[in-house]
Design an enzyme around this catalytic site. Structure first.
Site, PDB file in Angstrom:
ATOM      1  N   GLU A  86     -28.232   1.823 -28.073  1.00  0.00           N
ATOM      2  CA  GLU A  86     -27.385   2.293 -29.171  1.00  0.00           C
ATOM      3  C   GLU A  86     -27.525   1.409 -30.404  1.00  0.00           C
ATOM      4  O   GLU A  86     -27.641   1.910 -31.532  1.00  0.00           O
ATOM      5  CB  GLU A  86     -25.930   2.360 -28.703  1.00  0.00           C
ATOM      6  N   LYS A 121     -18.374   0.624 -32.482  1.00  0.00           N
ATOM      7  CA  LYS A 121     -19.771   1.029 -32.310  1.00  0.00           C
ATOM      8  C   LYS A 121     -19.983   2.471 -32.757  1.00  0.00           C
ATOM      9  O   LYS A 121     -20.963   2.781 -33.444  1.00  0.00           O
ATOM     10  CB  LYS A 121     -20.181   0.865 -30.848  1.00  0.00           C
ATOM     11  N   LYS A 122     -19.056   3.366 -32.397  1.00  0.00           N
ATOM     12  CA  LYS A 122     -19.204   4.768 -32.805  1.00  0.00           C
ATOM     13  C   LYS A 122     -19.090   4.898 -34.319  1.00  0.00           C
ATOM     14  O   LYS A 122     -19.785   5.722 -34.933  1.00  0.00           O
ATOM     15  CB  LYS A 122     -18.121   5.620 -32.122  1.00  0.00           C
ATOM     16  N   GLU A 135     -26.125  27.185 -25.802  1.00  0.00           N
ATOM     17  CA  GLU A 135     -26.300  28.448 -25.089  1.00  0.00           C
ATOM     18  C   GLU A 135     -27.438  28.367 -24.077  1.00  0.00           C
ATOM     19  O   GLU A 135     -27.490  29.147 -23.116  1.00  0.00           O
ATOM     20  CB  GLU A 135     -26.538  29.596 -26.052  1.00  0.00           C
ATOM     21  N   GLY A 150     -32.853  -5.924 -24.082  1.00  0.00           N
ATOM     22  CA  GLY A 150     -32.069  -5.120 -23.161  1.00  0.00           C
ATOM     23  C   GLY A 150     -32.537  -3.685 -23.194  1.00  0.00           C
ATOM     24  O   GLY A 150     -33.148  -3.237 -24.166  1.00  0.00           O
ATOM     25  N   TYR A 156     -27.442   1.037 -22.280  1.00  0.00           N
ATOM     26  CA  TYR A 156     -26.916   1.850 -23.372  1.00  0.00           C
ATOM     27  C   TYR A 156     -26.511   1.006 -24.582  1.00  0.00           C
ATOM     28  O   TYR A 156     -26.639   1.447 -25.726  1.00  0.00           O
ATOM     29  CB  TYR A 156     -25.762   2.734 -22.890  1.00  0.00           C
ATOM     30  N   CYS A 194     -16.575   0.419 -27.860  1.00  0.00           N
ATOM     31  CA  CYS A 194     -16.776   1.853 -28.100  1.00  0.00           C
ATOM     32  C   CYS A 194     -16.408   2.305 -29.511  1.00  0.00           C
ATOM     33  O   CYS A 194     -17.189   3.006 -30.167  1.00  0.00           O
ATOM     34  CB  CYS A 194     -15.942   2.682 -27.121  1.00  0.00           C
ATOM     35  N   ALA A 237     -22.030   9.412 -22.096  1.00  0.00           N
ATOM     36  CA  ALA A 237     -22.812   9.640 -23.310  1.00  0.00           C
ATOM     37  C   ALA A 237     -23.456   8.337 -23.758  1.00  0.00           C
ATOM     38  O   ALA A 237     -22.884   7.259 -23.590  1.00  0.00           O
ATOM     39  CB  ALA A 237     -21.939  10.206 -24.426  1.00  0.00           C
ATOM     40  N   HIS A 266     -23.756  32.292 -29.487  1.00  0.00           N
ATOM     41  CA  HIS A 266     -25.002  32.350 -30.251  1.00  0.00           C
ATOM     42  C   HIS A 266     -24.726  32.369 -31.749  1.00  0.00           C
ATOM     43  O   HIS A 266     -23.789  33.031 -32.188  1.00  0.00           O
ATOM     44  CB  HIS A 266     -25.779  33.617 -29.844  1.00  0.00           C
ATOM     45  N   GLU A 311      -1.722 -10.476 -23.623  1.00  0.00           N
ATOM     46  CA  GLU A 311      -3.074 -10.400 -24.190  1.00  0.00           C
ATOM     47  C   GLU A 311      -3.302 -11.644 -25.048  1.00  0.00           C
ATOM     48  O   GLU A 311      -2.508 -11.924 -25.943  1.00  0.00           O
ATOM     49  CB  GLU A 311      -3.236  -9.130 -25.014  1.00  0.00           C
ATOM     50  N   CYS A 369     -13.041  -2.008 -25.797  1.00  0.00           N
ATOM     51  CA  CYS A 369     -13.320  -0.688 -26.367  1.00  0.00           C
ATOM     52  C   CYS A 369     -12.884  -0.588 -27.824  1.00  0.00           C
ATOM     53  O   CYS A 369     -13.654  -0.174 -28.694  1.00  0.00           O
ATOM     54  CB  CYS A 369     -12.637   0.393 -25.539  1.00  0.00           C
TER      55      CYS A 369
END
Length: 464
Positions: A184, A51-52, A444, A177, A180, A48, A344, A439, A35, A43
């Site tokens: 986001e 960003k989250k 539901e 853009g 997603y 990911c 998602a 419930h 690497e 990610c």
């Protein structure tokens, strides 16, 4: 004496490459992964995960506003960008260490170096000024934000690589853009108090998603205060004397902002890796061309993840890695299953989707039933928030098979993961109907929609 230095050499330390390296090493294979930047890939380092974390941060502005209806008195809140970025960096460094430790703990070798192919079995390691040989080679170099050199003033703009490390939070941002990533970040910056404008060339954001989701999310974003300009592109970005940026659109409109984020596509990382030396075929988009087992045209060279430009999602790369392990080492040739992938979009409200959209189902099936519930979730009632939620099932009217499930609202991504199991298992609408509801929950609705909202016959919509 072994013919090669390694049984498997992996180029790229992202999620897919590390998984393939770690599991292969755990099977007793001689493995190395190289690497050149940081272990974890897009990610973990600039995708990911960070960003989250920014998504979570941006949601608090709404939480503070909702608290009053539930009896909480919240003092005027103050947000500090530097604190968020410092905490984000600390978490990313922790995860990076775990990725590298995972390879080494399994018995593999983690190498910090750019790696290029000299031939089909030989790799050049620049940082170590040496070469290595391998029986099998895996390309897992991922992707990068697409270059937009043709846009005048592109040098003043940022991509999703730089957005996580801005020295300060802009007061205003223009994001180009409609996918997603753009959607986001538009929600992230708006939630952090930034004046946000989204510019997209298409008729509606989030192409290839269900049209219901696209329209309702668009409306919700506009209601929150995000400006969305459709059927437009940037023609030029000019840096003004005061240091701010002027975005000139094809519609003639001019926008002034502190930052301009280009989020209009990603490209596979294949430049300068020596593929021509090994005879590996590359496609028109720069992607590594592979067969259904992730093998290139060169028998001992494989590729997985975003570099193949199949499905650009981290879980897909990990799945492809596990299939590769089966194919390489377990005498069990396994093709990645790229059908029915849960997805998602961490917008506000959130999107969770799996399977066919209404539009695609109607194109493929003679009889389609649509079950649809559009309602105000309980959590928004005392908060005084008018924002609504959507739950939707797309069903083959002849067999009852659930073809698609789509959610817009709180925790939609969490629901999509569980719905992915149901659709992958081939469950029918009757199976949903026979499932007891939890419930009171928003989820539901997925098991209490007993009658179609409307249906299609041979592509024509009929009322229920």
């Amino acid at each position: 004496m072994a013919k090669y230095d390694y049984d498997l050499f992996v180029i790229g330390g992202g999620s897919g490459g590390v998984r393939a390296a770690r599991v292969s090493a755990g099977l007793g294979k001689r493995v190395a992964v190289a690497e050149e930047f940081r272990f974890g890939g897009t990610c973990v380092i600039r995708g990911c995960v960070p960003k989250k974390l920014l998504v979570y941060a941006s949601q608090y502005s709404e939480y503070f506003g909702d608290a009053k209806g539930y009896g909480w008195s919240v003092k005027p809140a103050h947000f500090d960008w530097a604190t968020l970025i410092a905490n984000k960096d600390k978490e990313i460094s922790r995860l990076e260490g775990l990725y590298r430790k995972g390879v080494e703990g399994a018995g593999g070798e983690a190498i910090m170096s750019r790696a290029t192919l000299l031939d089909r079995h030989t790799i050049r390691l620049d940082a170590e000024d040496r070469t290595a040989t391998a029986d099998q080679i895996l390309i897992a170099t991922g992707g990068r934000p697409a270059a937009h050199d043709a846009l005048p003033g592109h040098e003043h703009c940022i991509s999703s690589n730089e957005v996580f490390d801005l020295p300060e939070l802009p007061k205003a941002i223009v994001i180009e853009g409609g996918g997603y990533i753009a959607v986001e970040f538009a929600n992230i910056f708006h939630g952090l108090g930034v004046e946000t404008t989204l510019v997209y060339r298409g008729m509606q954001i989030l192409s290839r998603f269900d049209n219901d989701l696209r329209k309702l999310l668009h409306d919700a974003m506009v209601d929150k205060g995000i400006k969305i300009i459709l059927q437009s592109v940037q023609k030029e970005v000019v840096k003004r004397k005061d240091g701010r940026l002027e975005s000139r659109l094809s519609t003639g409109e001019q926008l002034v902002a502190d930052q301009v984020l280009l989020a209009i596509g990603r490209s596979p990382n294949t430049d300068g890796l020596g593929f021509e030396n090994a005879g590996v075929n590359i496609g028109q988009m720069g992607e590594v061309i592979v067969d259904s087992y992730s093998r290139t045209n060169v028998a001992n060279i494989w590729a997985i993840g975003d570099v193949t430009n199949r499905v650009q999602l981290t879980p897909v790369a990990i799945h492809e890695a596990m299939c590769l392990v089966e194919t390489l080492w377990k005498d069990n040739p396994t093709e990645p299953d790229l059908e029915v992938i849960p997805t998602a979009v961490f917008s506000q409200p959130e999107v969770g989707t799996v399977g066919l959209s209404e539009e695609r189902a109607v194109q493929r099936f003679e009889h389609v039933d649509i079950y649809r519930a559009h309602f105000r979730p309980m959590r928004n009632i005392l908060a005084g928030r008018d924002e609504k939620m959507l739950t939707k099932l797309v069903v083959d009217g002849q067999t009852g098979l659930v073809l698609g499930a789509h959610i817009l609202g709180p925790d939609a991504g969490e629901m999509a993961q569980l719905l992915g199991i149901s659709l992958k298992a081939g469950l029918s609408k009757e199976d949903f109907d026979r499932t007891m509801a939890v419930h009171p929950t928003a989820a539901e609705e997925l098991v209490t929609m007993y009658k179609p909202s409307y249906s299609y016959r041979d592509g024509k919509r009929l009322q229920a």
